[in-house]
Design an enzyme around this catalytic site. Structure first.
Site, PDB file in Angstrom:
ATOM      1  CG  LEU A  28      -1.704  -1.197   1.434  1.00  0.00           C
ATOM      2  CD1 LEU A  28      -2.646  -0.954   2.731  1.00  0.00           C
ATOM      3  CD2 LEU A  28      -2.816  -1.453   0.318  1.00  0.00           C
ATOM      4  CE  LYS A  29       3.597   3.193  -4.644  1.00  0.00           C
ATOM      5  NZ  LYS A  29       4.961   3.562  -4.704  1.00  0.00           N
TER       6      LYS A  29
ATOM      7  CG  ASP B  49       6.796   2.883  -1.530  1.00  0.00           C
ATOM      8  OD1 ASP B  49       7.462   3.547  -0.886  1.00  0.00           O
ATOM      9  OD2 ASP B  49       6.814   2.629  -2.792  1.00  0.00           O
TER      10      ASP B  49
ATOM     11  CG  ASP C 133      12.254   2.455  -4.776  1.00  0.00           C
ATOM     12  OD1 ASP C 133      13.197   2.458  -5.606  1.00  0.00           O
ATOM     13  OD2 ASP C 133      11.135   2.846  -4.982  1.00  0.00           O
TER      14      ASP C 133
ATOM     15  CE  LYS D  22      10.776   0.915  -8.157  1.00  0.00           C
ATOM     16  NZ  LYS D  22      10.008   2.062  -8.034  1.00  0.00           N
TER      17      LYS D  22
END
Length: 351
Positions: free
Chosen positions: A148-149, A175, A222, A246
């Site tokens: 979940l943001k 996040d 991240d 990423k």
């Protein structure tokens, strides 16, 4: 060798609301390189339309590719633009060798999986009921985990708590996109999360380390991790225990492989995150997600979750809801000309 820069705009099937804003249309740059032998390779610059995730954004990446990278000039920074050109060159080279990117990555990281478990990344919703319903839908579709943001806003924290109360056995993560404070992290720490991602701003590893010492939930990084060297620094000061890999953020697949190797050496868990990619970028990222080193579910989902029609053959899921890893030559997929023409808004050719 000829190089095409192709800018496409594709409406998202579902807008994604995070702490840094809302994405409704993916404004993406594709790079196509064609050698003298006619073999073509594809890469994707996954920068967002505005500089809300990192300093890179689509307009600037277009200029950097057009004015510098395609001309063979070196630049400082701009890893997503670099990743697009290098990815296209690597894709073409692998196609010449009749070899897949999956096999190329496996030669460094070990035997790959053919399908990978996925995390459903869910943006901030207008109501708690709407969020709970969205979580239920994603679980029914085969997601192994939900992320979940969230921001420190009380409504966001209450929504996360409600999801946990509704689904007590759900593998759940949050996040914060660099916006969480000590109070919100403390509240989230009691919810049995798999990890709390990027609670502090990207350049504040000291605060991430402080939060990591204060809570039982693993801290995932991240935006903070821009290279293998930065990951080594983060590990040295105890700034986390999980890293979101990423390839776009790290400058391409090769740099991502180096970062995965460092994460393995320092004992961090890892997963491959998503950038709302088209099939070009997602296929390349899935070659990394298939690595046995990536033990947590990937954020990469199937094509139909992002777009009504992807520009490549669709990325699919199997009957268990796991994302199938493309295994054809190069990245394993190729844009479909008719679809690409429909969504292209600008194109430049260099020879």
């Amino acid at each position: 060798m000829a190089t095409d820069l192709i800018r496409v705009q594709m409406p998202l099937r579902h807008p994604l609301r995070s702490a840094r804003g809302t994405e409704t249309v993916r404004d993406v740059i594709l790079v196509r390189v064609v050698g003298d032998d006619g073999v073509a390779g594809w890469g994707e610059c996954s920068a967002l339309a505005r500089p809300t995730y990192t300093a890179e954004y689509t307009d600037a990446a277009w200029a950097v590719l057009r004015d510098h990278l395609v001309a063979g000039l070196d630049v400082v920074g701009h890893p997503m633009a670099v990743a697009a050109l290098r990815g296209a060159e690597q894709d073409a080279a692998l196609r010449r060798q009749n070899r897949s990117l999956v096999d190329r990555v496996a030669s460094r990281l070990g035997r790959p999986a053919t399908a990978v478990a996925r995390t459903a990344v869910i943006g901030r919703q207008g109501t708690v009921a709407g969020l709970v319903a969205e979580v239920a839908d994603r679980m029914a579709a085969g997601a192994a985990m939900v992320k979940l943001k969230a921001t420190p806003h009380p409504d966001d924290l209450a929504a996360v708590a409600e999801v946990r109360a509704t689904f007590p056995d759900l593998a759940l993560a949050v996040d914060g996109n660099g916006t969480l404070d000590s109070r919100s992290v403390t509240m989230l720490d009691g919810l049995g999360l798999v990890y709390i991602e990027q609670p502090a701003p990207a350049d504040d590893l000291v605060t991430s380390a402080r939060l990591a010492r204060r809570c039982d939930t693993p801290i995932a990084l991240d935006e903070s991790v821009t290279s293998a060297a930065v990951l080594e620094t983060a590990a040295a000061i105890g700034a986390g225990a999980v890293v979101n890999i990423k390839p776009a953020r790290l400058g391409g697949v090769n740099s991502a492989v180096e970062t995965i190797a460092v994460a393995t050496d320092v004992g961090w868990s890892m997963f491959v995150g998503g950038m709302l990619e088209t099939g070009v970028g997602r296929a390349a990222a899935l070659a990394l997600a298939a690595s046995p080193a990536c033990t947590l579910p990937t954020d990469l989902g199937p094509s139909d979750h992002y777009f009504v029609r992807d520009i490549t053959e669709p990325i699919l899921v199997d009957d268990r809801g796991q994302v199938l890893v493309p295994t054809g030559t190069g990245i394993g997929v190729t844009p479909i000309d008719a679809v690409l023409d429909e969504v292209t808004v600008d194109r430049l050719t260099f020879s």
